[in-house]
Motif scaffolding. Sequence first.
Motif, PDB file in Angstrom:
ATOM      1  N   HIS A 186       0.861  -1.184   0.000  1.00  0.00           N
ATOM      2  CA  HIS A 186       0.000   0.000   0.000  1.00  0.00           C
ATOM      3  C   HIS A 186       0.899   1.236   0.000  1.00  0.00           C
ATOM      4  CE1 HIS A 186      -2.664   3.062   1.839  1.00  0.00           C
ATOM      5  NE2 HIS A 186      -3.652   2.359   1.323  1.00  0.00           N
ATOM      6  N   PRO A 187       0.453   2.368  -0.576  1.00  0.00           N
ATOM      7  CA  PRO A 187       1.296   3.559  -0.602  1.00  0.00           C
ATOM      8  C   PRO A 187       1.827   3.976   0.767  1.00  0.00           C
ATOM      9  CG  PRO A 187      -0.593   3.872  -2.038  1.00  0.00           C
ATOM     10  CD  PRO A 187      -0.814   2.563  -1.333  1.00  0.00           C
ATOM     11  N   ASP A 188       1.035   3.801   1.836  1.00  0.00           N
ATOM     12  CA  ASP A 188       1.489   4.191   3.171  1.00  0.00           C
ATOM     13  C   ASP A 188       2.737   3.434   3.603  1.00  0.00           C
ATOM     14  OD1 ASP A 188      -0.609   5.921   3.338  1.00  0.00           O
ATOM     15  OD2 ASP A 188      -1.790   4.732   4.752  1.00  0.00           O
ATOM     16  N   LYS A 189       2.927   2.223   3.099  1.00  0.00           N
ATOM     17  CA  LYS A 189       4.080   1.408   3.500  1.00  0.00           C
ATOM     18  C   LYS A 189       5.317   1.696   2.656  1.00  0.00           C
ATOM     19  CE  LYS A 189       1.553  -0.579   6.611  1.00  0.00           C
ATOM     20  NZ  LYS A 189       1.724  -0.252   8.044  1.00  0.00           N
ATOM     21  N   ASP A 190       5.131   2.366   1.545  1.00  0.00           N
ATOM     22  CA  ASP A 190       6.216   2.863   0.686  1.00  0.00           C
ATOM     23  C   ASP A 190       7.279   1.811   0.365  1.00  0.00           C
ATOM     24  OD1 ASP A 190       7.570   4.671  -0.881  1.00  0.00           O
ATOM     25  OD2 ASP A 190       8.606   5.642   0.786  1.00  0.00           O
ATOM     26  N   GLN A 191       6.840   0.619  -0.042  1.00  0.00           N
ATOM     27  CA  GLN A 191       7.826  -0.383  -0.454  1.00  0.00           C
ATOM     28  C   GLN A 191       8.561   0.013  -1.733  1.00  0.00           C
ATOM     29  OE1 GLN A 191       4.634  -1.582   0.476  1.00  0.00           O
ATOM     30  NE2 GLN A 191       4.971  -3.171   2.022  1.00  0.00           N
ATOM     31  N   ALA A 192       8.067   1.023  -2.448  1.00  0.00           N
ATOM     32  CA  ALA A 192       8.785   1.502  -3.634  1.00  0.00           C
ATOM     33  C   ALA A 192      10.151   2.057  -3.236  1.00  0.00           C
ATOM     34  CB  ALA A 192       7.954   2.569  -4.350  1.00  0.00           C
ATOM     35  N   THR A 193      10.194   2.834  -2.165  1.00  0.00           N
ATOM     36  CA  THR A 193      11.481   3.340  -1.676  1.00  0.00           C
ATOM     37  C   THR A 193      12.379   2.187  -1.237  1.00  0.00           C
ATOM     38  OG1 THR A 193      10.681   5.524  -1.016  1.00  0.00           O
ATOM     39  CG2 THR A 193      12.561   4.659   0.203  1.00  0.00           C
ATOM     40  N   LEU A 194      11.793   1.168  -0.626  1.00  0.00           N
ATOM     41  CA  LEU A 194      12.564   0.006  -0.192  1.00  0.00           C
ATOM     42  C   LEU A 194      13.210  -0.688  -1.388  1.00  0.00           C
ATOM     43  CD1 LEU A 194      13.377  -2.037   2.017  1.00  0.00           C
ATOM     44  CD2 LEU A 194      11.170  -3.159   1.660  1.00  0.00           C
ATOM     45  N   ILE A 195      12.448  -0.882  -2.450  1.00  0.00           N
ATOM     46  CA  ILE A 195      12.989  -1.553  -3.637  1.00  0.00           C
ATOM     47  C   ILE A 195      14.077  -0.695  -4.288  1.00  0.00           C
ATOM     48  CG2 ILE A 195      12.413  -2.374  -5.964  1.00  0.00           C
ATOM     49  CD1 ILE A 195       9.642  -3.167  -4.808  1.00  0.00           C
TER      50      ILE A 195
END
Length: 375
Positions: free
Chosen positions: A211-220
Motif C-alpha cells: 500500500h502507498p502508506d508502506k512505501d515499499q517503492a522506496t525500499l525496492i
Amino acid sequence: MTASEQADGQTQRWVLQFCHGYDGPFLDCARQYAVLFKGTPYKVCTVYLTGKPSEEVERGSASDEVIFLGYSSAQVRGLKLGAIRDFRRIVASRDFALCIAHRFKPIYVALLGSSLPVIGVHHAFGDYKRRSRQLFANFFRKRLMLLGVSNAVRDDMRSCLPDWPAERIETLYNRIDVEAVQAEQVAREAARKHLGLPQDAWVVGNVGRLHPDKDQATLIRGFARALPQLPAGSLLAIMGSGRLESALKALAAELGVDDAVRFLGQVPNGRGYFKAFDVFALTSDHEPFGMVLLEAMAAGVPVLATDCGGAREVVEAASCRFPLGDHDMLAQRLIHCSDAEFLSELDNLQRRFSDLAVKETFWQLSMPSRLKQCF
C-alpha cells in the motif's frame, strides 16, 4: 448470567474494555490492555463491537469475560443507537470502575452509553481533525482521557485539542509479550525453508500491506541502489499482499532486480518467521507506531526505519533511521548493516516496550493512578 455470577458482579470491581473489532493487530491490543490489570483487584470484561464469537479470540483477549456484540461495520455507521443500548445493558450488569475504549467509534458509544470515566486509545493519526469530533471530545473531556500509541499520535491529538491539559492526552506505547512472541518464532533455518529463501543468502526483510502508506517503492529502490555492494546473492523479501503488488513487481523489473526481490504474499503468523531475515527495514510513511519493529527486535534482527512518525521513537539509534522516501540513505544503511556487527535490541525492547515496562507507566498516568489509590 447465573444468579451467583450476578451477585459476584455486584461485589467485584471491573474494568470494561471496548474494542471496535479483533482483526489484524487489534486482538493483541486488547490483550495488551487486559494484562495491565493482572495482579490487581480489578477484573476485565472485553467487549467487541464487531466480529463473530470466537474461542480463539476469547483466549487471545486475556480477559476475565469476553462479549461479542456481533455488529457488522455497516450497522455501526451513523448514530449507533443499537450499540449504545447494548452498551448500557452491559454497564448495568457489573460494578465497572472505568472503560478503556479503542478508536473513536467505541469512545463515542462508551461516552453516550454510560457515565463511566473513559480512557480513549488512539492507534492512528488524524482522529480529531474533524471539527465534529473536536466538539464531541470537548463536551465530554471531564471524564475522558486520551492515549496515543506513540508521542507522534499524542502530539497530533494535542494539536487538534489545544485547550486540553497535557496530562489528559498522554502516550502509552504499544508493547508485546516478549517471551510469548519469541516462543512463536522458529529458528533461522526452518524459517527460511518455510518461506522458500536460500539458507546462504543475505536477506533484507519487510512486512506490511502493499500500500502507498508502506512505501515499499522506496525500499525496492534503496535495495537496488545498494545491491552491487551487498554480499553476493543478497535478497529482498517482502511479506504481505495488496493492490500495489503488480506495480512493485514492475518497479523491481525496471530496476533490474526482479530476480533478487521475493514477494512472499500473505504469510499466516508471519512474525514467527522473522529470524529468516538478516535485517528488517520499515519504509512506512508516518507509521503511528510500528509493531513489526518490536517483533523483529524479539527475533534478534537489526532494524532500520524511516525517521518519522512513531517508528523514530521505537528505533533509538539515529544510525538505524533514514529520511522518509530517501532511497539513497536507505542504501547506505543497508550497506553498513551488511558489513557491521549490530548489538541486540532486546534490552531496548524489554526496557521500553514489554508488558511489564508499559504496565508501570500506565499506573503513573492521572486516571489510572486514581484507581490504584483504591487498591
